[in-house]
Scaffold this motif. Structure first.
Motif, PDB file in Angstrom:
ATOM      1  N   THR A   1      17.837  14.411 -33.099  1.00  0.00           N
ATOM      2  CA  THR A   1      16.577  13.728 -32.825  1.00  0.00           C
ATOM      3  C   THR A   1      16.482  13.330 -31.351  1.00  0.00           C
ATOM      4  O   THR A   1      15.445  13.536 -30.703  1.00  0.00           O
ATOM      5  N   ARG A   2      17.548  12.759 -30.811  1.00  0.00           N
ATOM      6  CA  ARG A   2      17.513  12.293 -29.414  1.00  0.00           C
ATOM      7  C   ARG A   2      17.285  13.455 -28.452  1.00  0.00           C
ATOM      8  O   ARG A   2      16.495  13.342 -27.510  1.00  0.00           O
ATOM      9  N   TYR A   3      17.945  14.576 -28.687  1.00  0.00           N
ATOM     10  CA  TYR A   3      17.788  15.715 -27.787  1.00  0.00           C
ATOM     11  C   TYR A   3      16.458  16.442 -27.976  1.00  0.00           C
ATOM     12  O   TYR A   3      16.115  17.311 -27.170  1.00  0.00           O
ATOM     13  N   GLY A   4      15.723  16.101 -29.018  1.00  0.00           N
ATOM     14  CA  GLY A   4      14.409  16.700 -29.218  1.00  0.00           C
ATOM     15  C   GLY A   4      13.280  15.876 -28.630  1.00  0.00           C
ATOM     16  O   GLY A   4      12.101  16.183 -28.845  1.00  0.00           O
ATOM     17  N   ARG A   5      13.628  14.832 -27.894  1.00  0.00           N
ATOM     18  CA  ARG A   5      12.621  13.950 -27.313  1.00  0.00           C
ATOM     19  C   ARG A   5      12.518  14.172 -25.809  1.00  0.00           C
ATOM     20  O   ARG A   5      13.399  14.752 -25.186  1.00  0.00           O
ATOM     21  N   GLN A   6      11.435  13.660 -25.229  1.00  0.00           N
ATOM     22  CA  GLN A   6      11.246  13.794 -23.794  1.00  0.00           C
ATOM     23  C   GLN A   6      12.335  13.050 -23.033  1.00  0.00           C
ATOM     24  O   GLN A   6      12.874  13.550 -22.049  1.00  0.00           O
ATOM     25  N   ASP A   7      12.672  11.837 -23.494  1.00  0.00           N
ATOM     26  CA  ASP A   7      13.763  11.075 -22.906  1.00  0.00           C
ATOM     27  C   ASP A   7      15.000  11.329 -23.751  1.00  0.00           C
ATOM     28  O   ASP A   7      15.138  10.807 -24.859  1.00  0.00           O
ATOM     29  N   THR A   8      15.925  12.142 -23.244  1.00  0.00           N
ATOM     30  CA  THR A   8      17.090  12.546 -24.038  1.00  0.00           C
ATOM     31  C   THR A   8      18.297  11.638 -23.838  1.00  0.00           C
ATOM     32  O   THR A   8      19.335  11.851 -24.463  1.00  0.00           O
ATOM     33  N   GLY A   9      18.182  10.640 -22.964  1.00  0.00           N
ATOM     34  CA  GLY A   9      19.245   9.661 -22.831  1.00  0.00           C
ATOM     35  C   GLY A   9      19.174   8.657 -23.958  1.00  0.00           C
ATOM     36  O   GLY A   9      18.315   8.735 -24.840  1.00  0.00           O
ATOM     37  N   PHE A  10      20.093   7.698 -23.950  1.00  0.00           N
ATOM     38  CA  PHE A  10      20.047   6.665 -24.983  1.00  0.00           C
ATOM     39  C   PHE A  10      20.158   5.291 -24.362  1.00  0.00           C
ATOM     40  O   PHE A  10      21.022   5.033 -23.530  1.00  0.00           O
ATOM     41  N   ASP A  11      19.269   4.416 -24.808  1.00  0.00           N
ATOM     42  CA  ASP A  11      19.307   3.018 -24.405  1.00  0.00           C
ATOM     43  C   ASP A  11      18.722   2.228 -25.565  1.00  0.00           C
ATOM     44  O   ASP A  11      17.638   2.535 -26.057  1.00  0.00           O
ATOM     45  N   PHE A  12      19.440   1.188 -26.022  1.00  0.00           N
ATOM     46  CA  PHE A  12      18.924   0.377 -27.124  1.00  0.00           C
ATOM     47  C   PHE A  12      17.521  -0.132 -26.825  1.00  0.00           C
ATOM     48  O   PHE A  12      16.685  -0.256 -27.716  1.00  0.00           O
ATOM     49  N   ALA A  13      17.250  -0.429 -25.551  1.00  0.00           N
ATOM     50  CA  ALA A  13      15.972  -1.037 -25.187  1.00  0.00           C
ATOM     51  C   ALA A  13      14.806  -0.077 -25.343  1.00  0.00           C
ATOM     52  O   ALA A  13      13.653  -0.513 -25.389  1.00  0.00           O
ATOM     53  N   THR A  14      15.070   1.235 -25.418  1.00  0.00           N
ATOM     54  CA  THR A  14      13.976   2.203 -25.490  1.00  0.00           C
ATOM     55  C   THR A  14      13.684   2.679 -26.910  1.00  0.00           C
ATOM     56  O   THR A  14      12.789   3.495 -27.109  1.00  0.00           O
ATOM     57  N   LYS A  15      14.431   2.204 -27.897  1.00  0.00           N
ATOM     58  CA  LYS A  15      14.176   2.645 -29.269  1.00  0.00           C
ATOM     59  C   LYS A  15      12.832   2.124 -29.742  1.00  0.00           C
ATOM     60  O   LYS A  15      12.498   0.957 -29.555  1.00  0.00           O
TER      61      LYS A  15
END
Length: 534
Positions: free
Chosen positions: A327-341
């Protein structure tokens, strides 16, 4: 069925592939809707065939499960929802017979508010020895109506809760998780005894939750952004604690992996000195976006910060706290940050799966240990959990804006045509499986050479039978912009193409494994990875 792995007697943890089990969602052995140890035991042949060398269990202790078991009420007892201590001992022994070690999760920063120590502290009242085991303080303000300080929470919301007699207690997480006072010798002694308890039952290692949070500034000074030292992260006193722990681990030939989130690489490396922790999680890699320049910099930085202390790096794409890789790699923002969920984030699952396959080969080709979260080998996406079924406190403490972590904790699908995709429950599991979950079932992917499961099985087989993947250093090779290419030893090459155009492959004698098909000219398409024998 693959033969059991031989049990390695060397420093296995330096290059092992370790599989993370979230017990509530792995397999249900008694049909009550919750995964359990009986379910795990029944699936040990699956894990052996997958090719992992150890299992890390998230907490399986008695707990009210306010925070997924990270609110522990008794560290020496298995929660009845999962089974018994005798079953845990049997599981540890049976796993070892299959060539798989067991790593347990210790949560030293805090306990459950149902822990005997905290219940005694509430009953004993202000100034009592029982309260010295925690951080009880009078409040500020004219009538003590304000918290003792302004420390930010690791979740949303306050870090202090006031009790009936007017004092406040500290909790960096939820109010149901009071922080322990690690300046008190009884706290240190108790945890050293807990370590011995589990090592004596045959566990091979311990994962340390929130490892950089235990020690607090005794003055409880207010938090000031950008001012060091931080009042409760990475206090120097921690290193003495972990040196005492390491002495215990060495008695049992046990290993540690610490959950250490620190931006300062030099301070991070201090935890990995030869007399402290063996390894620590690499969260920079997990959070890195799918960009060649960022990935290369993160890999280089990781290897550089581990080199001075001789510790192996660890690599992980997902765990029980973050959005699933597909799911994360299928999004425009492929990084991860709790604040962006956020709810409703657009996702291209086909793109995410292609990138996740490539990322699997990249991760498993890097020097060090790799962690694999349950269901990643099936290509599971993040599940949309109905609002009325969400249980994660991160969701509620955010006021409902954060979807929480339940979407990566949905029970696994094992058999497509069985009720609840073969999870084992007689009624609906503790978290509902979304529509179409059966498409990811193990039996659907078993024997399909193009499935994610088959890719992982073959990658793990090659990794454990090819010495260079375990022991040789990484050397970068010249490559086009957007392409990562590196050599392990003298004959193994990994190439990952993140560029828009197909990439030419370096000279090679054999394609060992590819995340997807090459094009008709033998080039590597975008978002694809390959292992070569050169």
């Amino acid at each position: 069925m693959a033969a059991p792995l031989p049990v390695r007697t060397d420093d296995w943890w330096r290059s092992a592939v370790i599989y993370q089990v979230y017990p509530r969602s792995f397999a249900d052995g008694d049909g009550d809707g919750t995964g359990d140890l009986a379910g795990v035991r029944s699936r040990l042949p699956y894990l052996a065939e997958l090719g992992v060398e150890a299992i890390w269990f998230t907490p399986w202790y008695v707990s009210p499960l306010v925070d997924g078991g990270y609110d522990v009420a008794d560290y020496r007892t298995i929660d009845p929802a999962f089974g018994t201590l005798a079953e845990a001992e049997k599981l540890i022994a049976e796993a070892r017979q299959s060539g798989i070690r067991v790593i347990v999760d210790i949560v030293p920063n805090h306990v459950s508010d149902q822990h005997a120590w905290f219940r005694a502290a509430l009953e004993a009242g202000p100034g009592s020895p029982e309260r010295e085991l925690f951080h009880f303080r009078p409040g500020r303000g004219e009538d003590g109506e304000l918290p003792p300080n302004d420390w930010p929470s690791q979740f949303s919301g306050r870090t202090w809760t006031r009790v009936a007699d007017g004092e406040w207690y500290l909790h960096l997480f939820t109010p149901e998780q009071p922080d322990l006072n690690w300046a008190h010798p009884a706290v240190r002694r108790e945890h050293e005894e807990i370590l011995r308890f589990w090592f004596e039952r045959g566990v091979a290692g311990v994962r340390i939750d929130s490892a950089a949070l235990l020690a607090k500034d005794p003055a409880l000074a207010d938090f000031v952004e950008g001012v060091d030292p931080h009042p409760y992260i990475d206090q120097d006193e921690l290193h003495d604690i972990y040196r005492s722990w390491r002495a215990i681990a060495d008695e049992y030939q046990g290993v540690f992996v610490g959950e250490v989130w620190l931006p300062d690489s030099e301070r991070f490396a201090r935890y990995l000195r030869p007399d402290e922790l063996h390894t620590a999680f690499n969260f920079n890699f997990l959070a890195c976006p799918w960009r060649a320049d960022r990935l290369r910099r993160t890999i280089d930085d990781t290897l550089a910060e581990h080199a001075p202390v001789g510790a192996p790096a660890t690599w992980v794409l997902c765990n029980h706290d973050v959005t699933r890789t597909v799911t994360r790699y299928g999004r425009q923002d492929t990084g991860f940050d709790f604040a962006t969920k956020a709810f409703g984030t657009p996702t291209d699952l086909a793109l995410g799966e292609r990138r996740a396959r490539a990322a699997a080969l990249l991760t498993l080709a890097l020097p060090g240990a790799a962690y694999l979260y349950q269901g990643e080998e099936l290509g599971l996406p993040e599940a949309d959990v109905p609002l009325d079924r969400i249980q994660d406190p991160m969701h509620f403490r955010s006021g409902g804006s954060d979807p929480g972590r339940d979407g990566c904790r949905v029970p696994l699908p094992w058999t497509a045509d069985a009720p609840y995709s073969g999870f084992g429950s007689r009624g609906e599991p503790w978290l509902p499986q979304p529509e179409g979950w059966e498409a990811y079932a193990v039996d659907r992917q078993d024997g399909d050479p193009g499935s994610m499961l088959s890719l992982y099985r073959e990658a793990l087989r090659l990794r454990r039978t090819t010495a260079a993947f375990r022991s040789e250093p990484l050397t970068w090779l010249p490559s086009a912009e957007g392409v990562l290419a590196f050599r392990r030893g003298t004959g193994l090459v990994c190439v990952v193409n993140l560029a828009a155009e197909p990439a030419e492959l370096p000279a090679h004698t054999e394609v060992l494994l590819a995340a997807g098909p090459l094009d008709d000219r033998g080039r590597l398409p975008q978002d694809t990875a390959v292992w070569l024998l050169a």
